[in-house]
Scaffold this motif. Structure first.
Motif, PDB file in Angstrom:
ATOM      1  N   TRP A  36      15.325 101.891  68.055  1.00 28.73           N
ATOM      2  CA  TRP A  36      15.772 103.282  68.139  1.00 28.73           C
ATOM      3  C   TRP A  36      16.376 103.664  66.796  1.00 28.73           C
ATOM      4  N   PHE A  37      15.992 104.811  66.311  1.00 30.72           N
ATOM      5  CA  PHE A  37      16.478 105.345  65.055  1.00 30.72           C
ATOM      6  C   PHE A  37      17.005 106.750  65.308  1.00 30.72           C
ATOM      7  N   ARG A  38      17.814 107.228  64.388  1.00 35.92           N
ATOM      8  CA  ARG A  38      18.268 108.616  64.513  1.00 35.92           C
ATOM      9  C   ARG A  38      18.383 109.230  63.130  1.00 35.92           C
ATOM     10  N   GLN A  39      18.231 110.545  63.121  1.00 30.78           N
ATOM     11  CA  GLN A  39      18.367 111.279  61.872  1.00 30.78           C
ATOM     12  C   GLN A  39      19.126 112.564  62.139  1.00 30.78           C
ATOM     13  N   ALA A  40      20.274 112.671  61.516  1.00 32.96           N
ATOM     14  CA  ALA A  40      21.081 113.875  61.614  1.00 32.96           C
ATOM     15  C   ALA A  40      20.707 114.823  60.479  1.00 32.96           C
ATOM     16  N   PRO A  41      20.954 116.111  60.649  1.00 31.57           N
ATOM     17  CA  PRO A  41      20.615 117.078  59.600  1.00 31.57           C
ATOM     18  C   PRO A  41      21.256 116.707  58.271  1.00 31.57           C
ATOM     19  N   ASP A  90      27.312 111.430  66.852  1.00 34.56           N
ATOM     20  CA  ASP A  90      26.062 110.886  67.387  1.00 34.56           C
ATOM     21  C   ASP A  90      24.961 111.938  67.451  1.00 34.56           C
ATOM     22  N   THR A  91      25.302 113.169  67.154  1.00 36.09           N
ATOM     23  CA  THR A  91      24.312 114.241  67.182  1.00 36.09           C
ATOM     24  C   THR A  91      23.213 113.967  66.167  1.00 36.09           C
ATOM     25  N   ALA A  92      21.975 113.970  66.637  1.00 34.57           N
ATOM     26  CA  ALA A  92      20.822 113.658  65.783  1.00 34.57           C
ATOM     27  C   ALA A  92      19.551 113.774  66.608  1.00 34.57           C
ATOM     28  N   VAL A  93      18.438 113.708  65.915  1.00 34.71           N
ATOM     29  CA  VAL A  93      17.158 113.495  66.590  1.00 34.71           C
ATOM     30  C   VAL A  93      16.958 111.987  66.680  1.00 34.71           C
ATOM     31  N   TYR A  94      16.699 111.515  67.870  1.00 28.47           N
ATOM     32  CA  TYR A  94      16.527 110.092  68.117  1.00 28.47           C
ATOM     33  C   TYR A  94      15.036 109.790  68.281  1.00 28.47           C
ATOM     34  N   TYR A  95      14.614 108.758  67.588  1.00 23.42           N
ATOM     35  CA  TYR A  95      13.222 108.322  67.615  1.00 23.42           C
ATOM     36  C   TYR A  95      13.140 106.871  68.070  1.00 23.42           C
ATOM     37  N   LYS A 103      13.169  93.303  62.197  1.00 26.40           N
ATOM     38  CA  LYS A 103      13.508  93.419  60.782  1.00 26.40           C
ATOM     39  C   LYS A 103      12.358  93.977  59.952  1.00 26.40           C
ATOM     40  N   ALA A 104      11.390  94.595  60.604  1.00 28.38           N
ATOM     41  CA  ALA A 104      10.273  95.193  59.880  1.00 28.38           C
ATOM     42  C   ALA A 104      10.780  96.243  58.897  1.00 28.38           C
ATOM     43  N   THR A 105      10.158  96.305  57.744  1.00 24.07           N
ATOM     44  CA  THR A 105      10.543  97.314  56.756  1.00 24.07           C
ATOM     45  C   THR A 105       9.779  98.605  56.963  1.00 24.07           C
ATOM     46  N   SER A 106       8.691  98.551  57.680  1.00 23.36           N
ATOM     47  CA  SER A 106       7.977  99.756  58.078  1.00 23.36           C
ATOM     48  C   SER A 106       7.534  99.576  59.525  1.00 23.36           C
ATOM     49  N   TRP A 107       7.472 100.688  60.229  1.00 18.84           N
ATOM     50  CA  TRP A 107       7.172 100.655  61.646  1.00 18.84           C
ATOM     51  C   TRP A 107       5.867 101.389  61.900  1.00 18.84           C
ATOM     52  N   TYR A 108       5.018 100.815  62.740  1.00 20.31           N
ATOM     53  CA  TYR A 108       3.667 101.360  62.902  1.00 20.31           C
ATOM     54  C   TYR A 108       3.621 102.512  63.903  1.00 20.31           C
ATOM     55  N   TYR A 109       4.226 102.314  65.061  1.00 16.63           N
ATOM     56  CA  TYR A 109       4.174 103.343  66.106  1.00 16.63           C
ATOM     57  C   TYR A 109       5.498 104.097  66.138  1.00 16.63           C
ATOM     58  N   TRP A 110       5.402 105.418  66.202  1.00 22.72           N
ATOM     59  CA  TRP A 110       6.586 106.268  66.274  1.00 22.72           C
ATOM     60  C   TRP A 110       6.419 107.295  67.380  1.00 22.72           C
ATOM     61  N   GLY A 111       7.534 107.624  68.027  1.00 17.85           N
ATOM     62  CA  GLY A 111       7.541 108.732  68.953  1.00 17.85           C
ATOM     63  C   GLY A 111       7.827 110.036  68.222  1.00 17.85           C
ATOM     64  N   GLN A 112       7.838 111.121  68.959  1.00 19.20           N
ATOM     65  CA  GLN A 112       8.005 112.443  68.359  1.00 19.20           C
ATOM     66  C   GLN A 112       9.474 112.825  68.195  1.00 19.20           C
ATOM     67  N   GLY A 113      10.360 112.090  68.845  1.00 19.00           N
ATOM     68  CA  GLY A 113      11.796 112.353  68.729  1.00 19.00           C
ATOM     69  C   GLY A 113      12.330 113.187  69.873  1.00 19.00           C
ATOM     70  N   THR A 114      13.600 112.974  70.164  1.00 13.57           N
ATOM     71  CA  THR A 114      14.287 113.769  71.177  1.00 13.57           C
ATOM     72  C   THR A 114      15.674 114.128  70.636  1.00 13.57           C
ATOM     73  N   GLN A 115      16.063 115.375  70.801  1.00  6.79           N
ATOM     74  CA  GLN A 115      17.315 115.857  70.236  1.00  6.79           C
ATOM     75  C   GLN A 115      18.483 115.481  71.129  1.00  6.79           C
ATOM     76  N   VAL A 116      19.509 114.944  70.515  1.00  4.95           N
ATOM     77  CA  VAL A 116      20.779 114.681  71.197  1.00  4.95           C
ATOM     78  C   VAL A 116      21.853 115.483  70.485  1.00  4.95           C
ATOM     79  N   THR A 117      22.536 116.328  71.232  1.00  7.51           N
ATOM     80  CA  THR A 117      23.616 117.136  70.674  1.00  7.51           C
ATOM     81  C   THR A 117      24.887 116.873  71.462  1.00  7.51           C
ATOM     82  N   VAL A 118      25.912 116.454  70.745  1.00  8.44           N
ATOM     83  CA  VAL A 118      27.210 116.169  71.375  1.00  8.44           C
ATOM     84  C   VAL A 118      28.198 117.222  70.882  1.00  8.44           C
TER      85      VAL A 118
END
Length: 120
Positions: A36-41, A90-95, A103-118
């Motif tokens: 699981w990854f996340r990216q905030a604005p 914790d607010t971010a888009v979670y993928y 420990k992969a440095t690149s990931w092959y399959y990704w989802g489209q993301g889901t927004q979490v807003t706290v």
């Protein structure tokens, strides 16, 4: 069709909980590590948690330790991220993503993301 689909995001007040789901179609998730990854604005994407193939290893970033839990249900081909005591930071888009190892440095399959807003 091979894909990952996240769900479960939404708006929650500080201290609340959400459970994110990452469901795979077209391949078997239990053969993969799932992260699981996340990216905030305005911020870089960060890794939050990972569960290895066979559940041998579970990794979680310090900022969410004690609050987030990762798990998988192989029968449902789904990995979950249970998030408790959520904070505004914790607010971010979670993928979710799938790869051979956590420990992969690149990931092959990704989802489209889901927004979490706290927020209150």
């Amino acid at each position: 069709q091979v894909q990952l689909v996240e769900s479960g995001g939404g708006l929650v007040q500080p201290g609340g909980s959400l459970r994110l789901s990452c469901e795979a179609t077209g391949f078997s998730l239990d053969d993969y590590a799932v992260g699981w990854f996340r990216q905030a604005p305005g911020k870089e994407r960060e890794g939050v948690s990972c569960i290895s193939s066979g559940d041998v290893g579970i990794y979680i970033v310090d900022s969410v330790k004690g609050r987030f839990t990762i798990s998988r249900d192989n029968a449902k081909n789904t990995v979950y991220l249970q998030m408790n005591n959520l904070k505004p930071e914790d607010t971010a888009v979670y993928y979710c993503a799938a790869e051979a190892i956590c420990k992969a440095t690149s990931w092959y399959y990704w989802g489209q993301g889901t927004q979490v807003t706290v927020s209150s």
